[in-house]
Design a protein around this motif. Structure first.
Motif, PDB file in Angstrom:
ATOM      1  N   ALA A  33     -64.219   8.498 -28.875  1.00 48.27           N
ATOM      2  CA  ALA A  33     -63.184   9.122 -29.815  1.00 48.27           C
ATOM      3  C   ALA A  33     -63.402  10.588 -29.875  1.00 48.27           C
ATOM      4  O   ALA A  33     -62.460  11.371 -30.232  1.00 48.27           O
ATOM      5  CB  ALA A  33     -62.942   8.285 -31.159  1.00 48.27           C
ATOM      6  N   GLU A  34     -64.523  11.085 -29.842  1.00 50.80           N
ATOM      7  CA  GLU A  34     -64.689  12.428 -30.022  1.00 50.80           C
ATOM      8  C   GLU A  34     -64.128  13.434 -28.761  1.00 50.80           C
ATOM      9  O   GLU A  34     -64.249  14.455 -29.070  1.00 50.80           O
ATOM     10  CB  GLU A  34     -66.260  12.706 -30.279  1.00 50.80           C
ATOM     11  CG  GLU A  34     -66.844  11.891 -31.375  1.00 50.80           C
ATOM     12  CD  GLU A  34     -67.232  10.454 -30.889  1.00 50.80           C
ATOM     13  OE1 GLU A  34     -68.154   9.819 -31.573  1.00 50.80           O
ATOM     14  OE2 GLU A  34     -66.997  10.164 -29.885  1.00 50.80           O
ATOM     15  N   GLN A  35     -64.030  12.643 -27.737  1.00 52.24           N
ATOM     16  CA  GLN A  35     -63.651  13.252 -26.383  1.00 52.24           C
ATOM     17  C   GLN A  35     -62.232  13.283 -26.066  1.00 52.24           C
ATOM     18  O   GLN A  35     -61.909  14.090 -25.107  1.00 52.24           O
ATOM     19  CB  GLN A  35     -64.591  12.912 -25.470  1.00 52.24           C
ATOM     20  CG  GLN A  35     -64.647  13.735 -24.045  1.00 52.24           C
ATOM     21  CD  GLN A  35     -65.789  13.223 -23.274  1.00 52.24           C
ATOM     22  OE1 GLN A  35     -66.722  12.383 -23.685  1.00 52.24           O
ATOM     23  NE2 GLN A  35     -65.887  13.886 -22.002  1.00 52.24           N
ATOM     24  N   PHE A  36     -61.653  12.088 -26.633  1.00 49.77           N
ATOM     25  CA  PHE A  36     -60.348  11.808 -26.013  1.00 49.77           C
ATOM     26  C   PHE A  36     -59.282  11.433 -27.146  1.00 49.77           C
ATOM     27  O   PHE A  36     -59.809  10.934 -28.180  1.00 49.77           O
ATOM     28  CB  PHE A  36     -60.189  10.713 -24.787  1.00 49.77           C
ATOM     29  CG  PHE A  36     -61.242  11.011 -23.810  1.00 49.77           C
ATOM     30  CD1 PHE A  36     -60.710  11.873 -22.674  1.00 49.77           C
ATOM     31  CD2 PHE A  36     -62.547  10.493 -23.783  1.00 49.77           C
ATOM     32  CE1 PHE A  36     -61.628  12.024 -21.796  1.00 49.77           C
ATOM     33  CE2 PHE A  36     -63.228  10.731 -22.852  1.00 49.77           C
ATOM     34  CZ  PHE A  36     -62.828  11.473 -21.608  1.00 49.77           C
ATOM     35  N   GLY A  37     -57.944  11.649 -26.899  1.00 48.59           N
ATOM     36  CA  GLY A  37     -56.914  11.385 -28.029  1.00 48.59           C
ATOM     37  C   GLY A  37     -56.617   9.946 -27.800  1.00 48.59           C
ATOM     38  O   GLY A  37     -56.898   9.296 -27.056  1.00 48.59           O
ATOM     39  N   GLN A  39     -64.279  14.295 -37.900  1.00 46.84           N
ATOM     40  CA  GLN A  39     -64.392  15.375 -36.986  1.00 46.84           C
ATOM     41  C   GLN A  39     -64.993  15.031 -35.907  1.00 46.84           C
ATOM     42  O   GLN A  39     -65.967  14.178 -36.076  1.00 46.84           O
ATOM     43  CB  GLN A  39     -64.944  16.486 -37.830  1.00 46.84           C
ATOM     44  CG  GLN A  39     -64.136  16.988 -38.842  1.00 46.84           C
ATOM     45  CD  GLN A  39     -64.611  18.288 -39.707  1.00 46.84           C
ATOM     46  OE1 GLN A  39     -63.779  19.069 -39.796  1.00 46.84           O
ATOM     47  NE2 GLN A  39     -65.874  18.449 -40.087  1.00 46.84           N
ATOM     48  N   PRO A  40     -64.859  15.824 -34.717  1.00 45.82           N
ATOM     49  CA  PRO A  40     -65.523  15.512 -33.468  1.00 45.82           C
ATOM     50  C   PRO A  40     -66.898  16.366 -33.657  1.00 45.82           C
ATOM     51  O   PRO A  40     -67.141  17.253 -34.431  1.00 45.82           O
ATOM     52  CB  PRO A  40     -64.610  15.957 -32.502  1.00 45.82           C
ATOM     53  CG  PRO A  40     -63.894  17.196 -33.056  1.00 45.82           C
ATOM     54  CD  PRO A  40     -63.661  16.628 -34.547  1.00 45.82           C
ATOM     55  N   HIS A  75     -61.597  15.676 -30.157  1.00 48.21           N
ATOM     56  CA  HIS A  75     -60.829  14.604 -30.847  1.00 48.21           C
ATOM     57  C   HIS A  75     -61.460  13.746 -31.920  1.00 48.21           C
ATOM     58  O   HIS A  75     -62.474  13.686 -31.981  1.00 48.21           O
ATOM     59  CB  HIS A  75     -60.354  13.656 -29.843  1.00 48.21           C
ATOM     60  CG  HIS A  75     -59.479  14.396 -28.532  1.00 48.21           C
ATOM     61  ND1 HIS A  75     -58.019  14.679 -29.057  1.00 48.21           N
ATOM     62  CD2 HIS A  75     -59.772  14.977 -27.280  1.00 48.21           C
ATOM     63  CE1 HIS A  75     -57.744  15.443 -27.652  1.00 48.21           C
ATOM     64  NE2 HIS A  75     -58.639  15.596 -27.124  1.00 48.21           N
ATOM     65  N   PRO A 129     -59.712  10.757 -33.438  1.00 50.54           N
ATOM     66  CA  PRO A 129     -58.546   9.568 -33.925  1.00 50.54           C
ATOM     67  C   PRO A 129     -59.092   8.628 -34.787  1.00 50.54           C
ATOM     68  O   PRO A 129     -60.443   8.288 -34.518  1.00 50.54           O
ATOM     69  CB  PRO A 129     -58.207   8.830 -32.542  1.00 50.54           C
ATOM     70  CG  PRO A 129     -59.366   8.940 -31.670  1.00 50.54           C
ATOM     71  CD  PRO A 129     -59.853  10.447 -32.032  1.00 50.54           C
ATOM     72  N   TRP A 165     -56.324   2.470 -34.352  1.00 57.54           N
ATOM     73  CA  TRP A 165     -56.603   2.549 -33.054  1.00 57.54           C
ATOM     74  C   TRP A 165     -57.141   1.350 -32.439  1.00 57.54           C
ATOM     75  O   TRP A 165     -56.662   0.581 -31.272  1.00 57.54           O
ATOM     76  CB  TRP A 165     -57.637   3.479 -32.456  1.00 57.54           C
ATOM     77  CG  TRP A 165     -57.928   3.740 -30.962  1.00 57.54           C
ATOM     78  CD1 TRP A 165     -57.073   4.526 -30.311  1.00 57.54           C
ATOM     79  CD2 TRP A 165     -58.937   2.969 -30.310  1.00 57.54           C
ATOM     80  NE1 TRP A 165     -57.537   4.417 -28.894  1.00 57.54           N
ATOM     81  CE2 TRP A 165     -58.541   3.477 -29.046  1.00 57.54           C
ATOM     82  CE3 TRP A 165     -60.149   2.136 -30.600  1.00 57.54           C
ATOM     83  CZ2 TRP A 165     -59.529   2.756 -28.095  1.00 57.54           C
ATOM     84  CZ3 TRP A 165     -60.598   1.536 -29.362  1.00 57.54           C
ATOM     85  CH2 TRP A 165     -60.717   2.083 -28.001  1.00 57.54           C
TER      86      TRP A 165
END
Length: 334
Positions: free
Chosen positions: A11-15, A41-42, A49, A51, A56
């Motif tokens: 989740a820190e790398q992609f939307g 926060q990433p 990213h 989310p 999700w």
């Protein structure tokens, strides 16, 4: 206990939409579970990213049929009141029976301090986590819960929509106190790969067994989950380079302690040479060599392996892993 093989959705790398697509591909590739972090926060500001995990998980659950879904990890102690998490995961448990896991941890300042929250010491974070988990469990077990804790309270609170199958709670930990807590009150334990063997063999697993023993359980009564940091590609140089995005994982606890700004975390990570960034990962271009290195963690006692790949082409990773690595792991016969 048979091996369970999972996918860590970064989740820190992609939307959120792209990440959900990867979760669907993971089920199709033969993975047993998908876990996602709940970060405000990433780790990186540029290209990062974050989310929200709760909506999700609902979206991915609606697009899949059987794969287990969980958080690795969510912090139920600062941004959220534990009762809100109890309600949210009870709802997810009703929507997707037997497929939801609540993985929790004591948190990171990166996710809480930007909201104006004061970041306490480790002793208080541990106490908050314990109290939050006990409150969540009580809300799932009882009606009209009046709870008067040190940090949280409820007044005749009821979670009206409870799933018939209880949602398991896993506790993520890297130290003995929280690990003993997992053994006493949780259904599973979460940790990460890439650290010294002595941490797992001499500290964490004995602490987990000690905690379980205090309530008449053994390690066989718990799901032992480890996030496996793996970079696998036929091109070894590419597999090495892919780890640079996640250089923050190779920072020492002293280097990243108290860092609440993704821009500063990114600066520290980008300053690392690729060899240090790769030090937390199993990097390989040979599936046999790759599986042999993973088997080491199985031999230590872990039975739920959740694979986190660092590269930008997650679809390629899922295809390669599903075809070349997962079958070899299942053939281990454990």
């Amino acid at each position: 206990m048979a091996l369970r093989l999972g996918y860590k959705a970064s989740a820190e790398q992609f939307g959120p939409k792209e990440l959900a697509d990867f979760g669907v591909l993971a089920e199709q590739a033969g993975f047993d579970s998908v876990f996602v972090s709940d970060h405000l926060q990433p780790w990186r500001h540029d290209g990062g990213h974050a989310p929200a995990a709760l909506p999700w998980l609902g979206a991915l659950g609606a697009r899949t049929e059987k794969i287990t879904l969980g958080t690795s990890v969510l912090t139920p102690t600062f941004r959220y009141h534990p009762a809100v998490i109890a309600q949210a995961f009870a709802t997810l448990g009703l929507l997707f029976p037997g497929r939801i896991i609540l993985g929790v941890g004591s948190g990171e300042s990166l996710n809480e301090v930007p909201l104006g929250l004061t970041w306490p010491d480790g002793k208080e974070r541990f106490a908050r986590l314990k109290e939050a988990v006990l409150l969540i469990q009580q809300l799932w077990r009882e009606d009209r819960v009046t709870f008067d804790g040190t940090y949280y309270s409820t007044d005749k609170a009821t979670i009206y929509d409870k799933p018939e199958q209880p949602v398991p709670i896993y506790i993520g930990a890297s130290g003995p106190a929280a690990t003993r807590l997992a053994g006493r009150i949780a259904d599973g334990f979460i940790t990460t790969s890439g650290k010294a063997d002595t941490l797992y063999r001499d500290t964490l697993l004995p602490a987990l067994a000690e905690g379980a023993g205090k309530v008449g359980r053994t390690l066989d009564d718990l799901d032992l989950l480890i996030e496996m940091k793996v970079s696998f590609d036929h091109d070894r140089e590419k597999a090495m380079h892919d780890t640079k995005y996640w250089g923050a994982l190779a920072l020492t606890p002293e280097q990243k302690s108290g860092v609440e700004d993704p821009i500063e975390m990114q600066r520290l990570a980008d300053a690392l040479p690729v060899e240090q960034a790769a030090s937390r990962w199993i990097v390989s271009s040979d599936p046999e060599e790759h599986v042999e290195k993973i088997k080491h963690y199985v031999d230590l006692g872990f039975r739920h392996l959740v694979f986190h790949a660092p590269g930008p082409d997650q679809a390629r990773f899922l295809e390669l892993y599903g075809a070349e690595v997962l079958p070899r792991l299942r053939a281990l016969g454990v």
